[in-house]
Design an enzyme around this catalytic site. Sequence first.
Site, PDB file in Angstrom:
ATOM      1  N   ARG A   1       0.877  -1.180   0.000  1.00  0.00           N
ATOM      2  CA  ARG A   1       0.000   0.000   0.000  1.00  0.00           C
ATOM      3  C   ARG A   1       0.906   1.219   0.000  1.00  0.00           C
ATOM      4  NH1 ARG A   1      -5.276   1.265   3.602  1.00  0.00           N
ATOM      5  NH2 ARG A   1      -6.077  -0.039   1.921  1.00  0.00           N
TER       6      ARG A   1
ATOM      7  N   HIS B   1      -7.354   0.950  -6.313  1.00  0.00           N
ATOM      8  CA  HIS B   1      -7.576   0.048  -5.175  1.00  0.00           C
ATOM      9  C   HIS B   1      -8.280  -1.216  -5.687  1.00  0.00           C
ATOM     10  CE1 HIS B   1      -7.847  -1.314  -1.192  1.00  0.00           C
ATOM     11  NE2 HIS B   1      -8.700  -0.472  -0.663  1.00  0.00           N
TER      12      HIS B   1
ATOM     13  N   GLN C   1     -10.191  -3.842  -3.417  1.00  0.00           N
ATOM     14  CA  GLN C   1     -11.501  -3.400  -2.947  1.00  0.00           C
ATOM     15  C   GLN C   1     -12.550  -3.459  -4.067  1.00  0.00           C
ATOM     16  OE1 GLN C   1     -12.319  -2.174   0.402  1.00  0.00           O
ATOM     17  NE2 GLN C   1     -14.317  -2.696  -0.457  1.00  0.00           N
TER      18      GLN C   1
ATOM     19  N   ASP D   1     -17.217   7.361  -1.610  1.00  0.00           N
ATOM     20  CA  ASP D   1     -15.984   7.227  -0.829  1.00  0.00           C
ATOM     21  C   ASP D   1     -15.701   8.581  -0.180  1.00  0.00           C
ATOM     22  OD1 ASP D   1     -13.601   6.224   0.223  1.00  0.00           O
ATOM     23  OD2 ASP D   1     -12.499   6.280  -1.678  1.00  0.00           O
TER      24      ASP D   1
ATOM     25  N   CYS E   1     -16.248   1.561   0.621  1.00  0.00           N
ATOM     26  CA  CYS E   1     -15.096   0.718   0.956  1.00  0.00           C
ATOM     27  C   CYS E   1     -14.723   0.813   2.431  1.00  0.00           C
ATOM     28  CB  CYS E   1     -13.904   1.084   0.086  1.00  0.00           C
ATOM     29  SG  CYS E   1     -13.269   2.759   0.336  1.00  0.00           S
TER      30      CYS E   1
ATOM     31  N   ARG F   1     -13.493  -8.948   1.541  1.00  0.00           N
ATOM     32  CA  ARG F   1     -12.076  -8.665   1.282  1.00  0.00           C
ATOM     33  C   ARG F   1     -11.234  -9.902   1.611  1.00  0.00           C
ATOM     34  NH1 ARG F   1     -10.100  -3.360   1.396  1.00  0.00           N
ATOM     35  NH2 ARG F   1      -8.108  -4.355   0.938  1.00  0.00           N
TER      36      ARG F   1
HETATM   37  N1   CP Z   1     -11.215  -0.314   2.498  1.00  0.00           N
HETATM   38  C1   CP Z   1      -9.942  -0.379   2.927  1.00  0.00           C
HETATM   39  O1   CP Z   1      -9.012  -0.628   2.164  1.00  0.00           O
HETATM   40  O2   CP Z   1      -9.794  -0.184   4.264  1.00  0.00           O
HETATM   41  P1   CP Z   1      -8.414   0.018   5.065  1.00  0.00           P
HETATM   42  O3   CP Z   1      -7.875   1.380   4.690  1.00  0.00           O
HETATM   43  O4   CP Z   1      -8.827  -0.065   6.510  1.00  0.00           O
HETATM   44  O5   CP Z   1      -7.459  -1.071   4.690  1.00  0.00           O
HETATM   45  N1  NVA Z   2      -9.953   6.696  -1.205  1.00  0.00           N
HETATM   46  C1  NVA Z   2      -9.590   6.242   0.114  1.00  0.00           C
HETATM   47  C2  NVA Z   2      -9.799   4.755   0.230  1.00  0.00           C
HETATM   48  C3  NVA Z   2      -9.453   4.176   1.578  1.00  0.00           C
HETATM   49  C4  NVA Z   2      -9.622   2.680   1.632  1.00  0.00           C
HETATM   50  C5  NVA Z   2      -8.137   6.598   0.386  1.00  0.00           C
HETATM   51  O1  NVA Z   2      -7.297   6.426  -0.497  1.00  0.00           O
HETATM   52  O2  NVA Z   2      -7.844   7.065   1.505  1.00  0.00           O
END
Ligand code: CP
Ligand code: NVA
Length: 306
Positions: free
Chosen positions: A101, A128, A131, A224, A264, A292
């Site tokens: 990530r 992502h 997700q 989101d 998400c 997930r």
């Molecule tokens: N939806 C998602 O990826 O959540 P986290 O940021 O908690 O991993």
């Molecule tokens: N768009 C959000 C998704 C978190 C899972 C971010 O990148 O923070």
Amino acid sequence: MHKDFIEIHDYSAAEVMQIFELAADIKANPQSYRRTLEGQTLAMIFEKSSTRTRVSFEVGMFQLGGHALFLSSRDIQLGRGEPIYDTAKVLSRYIDGIMARTFAHKTVTDLAEYSTVPVINGLTDLSHPCQATTDYFTAWEHFGKNLKGRKIAYVGDGNNMAHSLLFGASKVGMDIAIATPAAYQCDPVVVAQAQADADAAGTRVIITSSMEEAVAGADIVETDVWASMGQEAEAQKRQQDFAGWKVDKRVMSLAGKEAIFMHCLPAHRGEEVSAEVIDSEQSVIYDEAENRLHVQKAIMVTLMKR
Ligand code: CP
Ligand code: NVA
């Protein structure tokens, strides 16, 4: 199949269906997979916070008989400037897969290029895919396997979630409508690729600045956060710019009768979605979160099983 899982765009519709079928089997019969990745280790590199991604990958790896290593970029030498090239080469000598990530999408694509083991995109500023794949799997469970002709509406920021939902829609035969304020549109390169995929699949991509147009008759309404991780400094400005972009009862009433709400998570009740909607019967947020685990186990088995 593929060495890595970087974008849904890289996978064919048939390959996405294979992942769904495997995820459904893993969900129904977890015991049958408890030694599938025995003796294997997944390195999980995090430059950003996480609840779901961290826990579901770590638990998933454990349930498959393997082991997961949590590597905060603050703790490993990558965070002090060690090149991605060396990080990828060294990790490949110890471990069997990498989930990352990161802020820059290029960090994940470079890890994939230089490592000899599979690399999974656990969220970047661009996309992502874990997700979005899970969200479509959740739709597939909810509505049945034939999603052809169904419509997903995403409203809000044209961010990583919007991009991955765009890439995924044509793979499951769905039409997608994305509504964003004019200043927060999706990346035009992603839209063009998704449009080409949709043309080939015979599905529709609608890009608009009208929330009402996007949501009209939709089977899924998804939103989101207005400020993603890394955009904290813009949060206040975004609160003003996104005024009026809340998914509330009125917005949901424009969607189809059987429409479900997706997010998400994490969510901000009262900002991008009202508590009334996210905590309603229409909301499937906890099914998405649970799935997930099953979908990512399927992805790891697909990429890592020997
Ligand atoms: N939806 C998602 O990826 O959540 P986290 O940021 O908690 O991993
Ligand atoms: N768009 C959000 C998704 C978190 C899972 C971010 O990148 O923070």
